[in-house]
Design a protein around this motif. Structure first.
Motif, PDB file in Angstrom:
ATOM      1  N   ASP A   1      19.767   5.041  13.408  1.00  0.00           N
ATOM      2  CA  ASP A   1      19.551   5.003  11.961  1.00  0.00           C
ATOM      3  C   ASP A   1      18.055   5.017  11.662  1.00  0.00           C
ATOM      4  OD1 ASP A   1      22.323   4.761  11.291  1.00  0.00           O
ATOM      5  OD2 ASP A   1      22.216   2.648  11.875  1.00  0.00           O
ATOM      6  N   TRP A   2      17.647   5.844  10.695  1.00  0.00           N
ATOM      7  CA  TRP A   2      16.243   5.969  10.305  1.00  0.00           C
ATOM      8  C   TRP A   2      15.972   5.175   9.036  1.00  0.00           C
ATOM      9  CZ3 TRP A   2      12.163   7.892  12.819  1.00  0.00           C
ATOM     10  CH2 TRP A   2      12.421   8.673  13.949  1.00  0.00           C
ATOM     11  N   PHE A   3      14.753   4.639   8.951  1.00  0.00           N
ATOM     12  CA  PHE A   3      14.311   3.880   7.785  1.00  0.00           C
ATOM     13  C   PHE A   3      12.882   4.266   7.455  1.00  0.00           C
ATOM     14  CE2 PHE A   3      17.670   1.401   9.594  1.00  0.00           C
ATOM     15  CZ  PHE A   3      18.326   0.871   8.495  1.00  0.00           C
ATOM     16  N   ARG A   4      12.555   4.154   6.175  1.00  0.00           N
ATOM     17  CA  ARG A   4      11.167   4.187   5.735  1.00  0.00           C
ATOM     18  C   ARG A   4      10.908   2.842   5.070  1.00  0.00           C
ATOM     19  NH1 ARG A   4      10.817   8.532   2.455  1.00  0.00           N
ATOM     20  NH2 ARG A   4      10.539   9.871   4.268  1.00  0.00           N
ATOM     21  N   ALA A   5       9.886   2.160   5.530  1.00  0.00           N
ATOM     22  CA  ALA A   5       9.503   0.868   4.960  1.00  0.00           C
ATOM     23  C   ALA A   5       8.286   1.086   4.071  1.00  0.00           C
ATOM     24  CB  ALA A   5       9.187  -0.128   6.073  1.00  0.00           C
ATOM     25  N   TYR A   6       8.349   0.529   2.871  1.00  0.00           N
ATOM     26  CA  TYR A   6       7.241   0.592   1.906  1.00  0.00           C
ATOM     27  C   TYR A   6       6.699  -0.813   1.728  1.00  0.00           C
ATOM     28  CZ  TYR A   6       9.360   5.052   0.498  1.00  0.00           C
ATOM     29  OH  TYR A   6       9.879   6.319   0.481  1.00  0.00           O
ATOM     30  N   GLY A   7       5.377  -0.928   1.584  1.00  0.00           N
ATOM     31  CA  GLY A   7       4.858  -2.264   1.384  1.00  0.00           C
ATOM     32  C   GLY A   7       3.436  -2.310   0.893  1.00  0.00           C
ATOM     33  N   ASN A   8       3.038  -3.542   0.639  1.00  0.00           N
ATOM     34  CA  ASN A   8       1.682  -3.876   0.221  1.00  0.00           C
ATOM     35  C   ASN A   8       1.199  -5.024   1.086  1.00  0.00           C
ATOM     36  OD1 ASN A   8       1.445  -2.194  -2.289  1.00  0.00           O
ATOM     37  ND2 ASN A   8       3.276  -3.380  -2.763  1.00  0.00           N
ATOM     38  N   GLU A   9      -0.078  -4.978   1.415  1.00  0.00           N
ATOM     39  CA  GLU A   9      -0.686  -6.056   2.189  1.00  0.00           C
ATOM     40  C   GLU A   9      -1.962  -6.507   1.479  1.00  0.00           C
ATOM     41  OE1 GLU A   9       0.271  -5.101   6.816  1.00  0.00           O
ATOM     42  OE2 GLU A   9      -1.276  -3.906   5.877  1.00  0.00           O
TER      43      GLU A   9
ATOM     44  N   ARG B   1      -1.732  -0.385   0.479  1.00  0.00           N
ATOM     45  CA  ARG B   1      -0.323   0.002   0.391  1.00  0.00           C
ATOM     46  C   ARG B   1      -0.027   0.828   1.624  1.00  0.00           C
ATOM     47  NH1 ARG B   1       1.861   4.461  -2.163  1.00  0.00           N
ATOM     48  NH2 ARG B   1       0.472   6.260  -2.190  1.00  0.00           N
ATOM     49  N   PHE B   2       1.227   0.803   2.057  1.00  0.00           N
ATOM     50  CA  PHE B   2       1.561   1.499   3.293  1.00  0.00           C
ATOM     51  C   PHE B   2       3.014   1.935   3.276  1.00  0.00           C
ATOM     52  CE2 PHE B   2       2.475  -2.951   4.042  1.00  0.00           C
ATOM     53  CZ  PHE B   2       3.719  -2.924   4.641  1.00  0.00           C
ATOM     54  N   ALA B   3       3.322   2.825   4.187  1.00  0.00           N
ATOM     55  CA  ALA B   3       4.696   3.218   4.481  1.00  0.00           C
ATOM     56  C   ALA B   3       4.762   3.503   5.969  1.00  0.00           C
ATOM     57  CB  ALA B   3       5.115   4.446   3.681  1.00  0.00           C
TER      58      ALA B   3
ATOM     59  N   ALA C   1       2.070  -9.730   3.668  1.00  0.00           N
ATOM     60  CA  ALA C   1       2.752  -8.441   3.589  1.00  0.00           C
ATOM     61  C   ALA C   1       4.086  -8.570   2.874  1.00  0.00           C
ATOM     62  CB  ALA C   1       2.968  -7.872   4.993  1.00  0.00           C
ATOM     63  N   SER C   2       4.298  -7.708   1.898  1.00  0.00           N
ATOM     64  CA  SER C   2       5.578  -7.575   1.211  1.00  0.00           C
ATOM     65  C   SER C   2       6.115  -6.191   1.557  1.00  0.00           C
ATOM     66  CB  SER C   2       5.407  -7.717  -0.297  1.00  0.00           C
ATOM     67  OG  SER C   2       4.917  -9.005  -0.608  1.00  0.00           O
ATOM     68  N   ILE C   3       7.362  -6.139   2.067  1.00  0.00           N
ATOM     69  CA  ILE C   3       7.884  -4.891   2.642  1.00  0.00           C
ATOM     70  C   ILE C   3       9.349  -4.708   2.251  1.00  0.00           C
ATOM     71  CG2 ILE C   3       8.234  -3.589   4.783  1.00  0.00           C
ATOM     72  CD1 ILE C   3       6.188  -5.592   6.088  1.00  0.00           C
ATOM     73  N   ASN C   4       9.701  -3.462   1.935  1.00  0.00           N
ATOM     74  CA  ASN C   4      11.088  -3.090   1.658  1.00  0.00           C
ATOM     75  C   ASN C   4      11.476  -1.938   2.566  1.00  0.00           C
ATOM     76  OD1 ASN C   4      11.436  -4.771  -0.784  1.00  0.00           O
ATOM     77  ND2 ASN C   4       9.827  -3.445  -1.564  1.00  0.00           N
TER      78      ASN C   4
END
Length: 156
Positions: free
Chosen positions: A99-107, A88-90, A122-125
């Motif tokens: 504009d700032w973003f935080r991406a959350y995901g699983n690989e 899992r990652f961010a 990879a699945s990422i939001n």
């Protein structure tokens, strides 16, 4: 070219080492250097993008880091078995418009015998955040410091 150790099959310790090495490598934001960690015929699914091979990986990462500025990534091992590791990652980044973003995901990763990754799913939001909500502040010229909190420590 052989991949860097550790090589599969993984133990808990060597899987965690492989995850941290992957984090450090991606935080270089160097597409050519990152691509060397994958087999020449490596297959990726990154969100809705499907890639095969070194040149696809280099092209994809080049575009990614042209758009995702000030990119900083943290990975944590979720599980492992033999030649496979789940992570899992961010990561945080800003766009050219500020504009700032935080991406959350699983690989899900699968490795060749030589330690290079042959499959990456990879699945990422992406979640918009305010600059004051950022949690990843280490120097962009190096890896995440060992004393920097993990995803779990940050409550992410």
């Amino acid at each position: 070219m052989d991949g860097k150790p550790p090589h599969p099959p993984f133990t808990s310790e060597t899987a965690a080492q492989k995850v941290r090495a992957g984090e450090d490598l991606w935080n270089t934001r160097d597409p050519m250097r990152v691509a060397r960690a994958y087999t020449p015929d490596s297959r990726w699914r990154n969100r809705s993008v499907f890639l095969t091979g070194t040149q696809d990986i280099v092209n994809f990462l080049t575009r990614k880091w042209e758009h995702e500025l000030e990119y900083r990534l943290i990975k944590e091992m979720w599980s492992f078995n033999g030649h496979r590791i789940a992570v899992r990652f961010a990561y945080e980044y800003r766009t050219a418009t500020g504009d700032w973003f935080r991406a959350y995901g699983n690989e899900n990763w699968e490795f060749a015998e030589d330690g290079r990754m042959r499959t990456r799913h990879a699945s990422i939001n992406d979640v918009p955040i305010n600059a004051c909500e950022r949690k990843f502040h280490w120097d962009l010229r190096g890896p995440r410091p060992t004393e920097h909190p993990s995803l779990t420590d940050l409550g992410l």
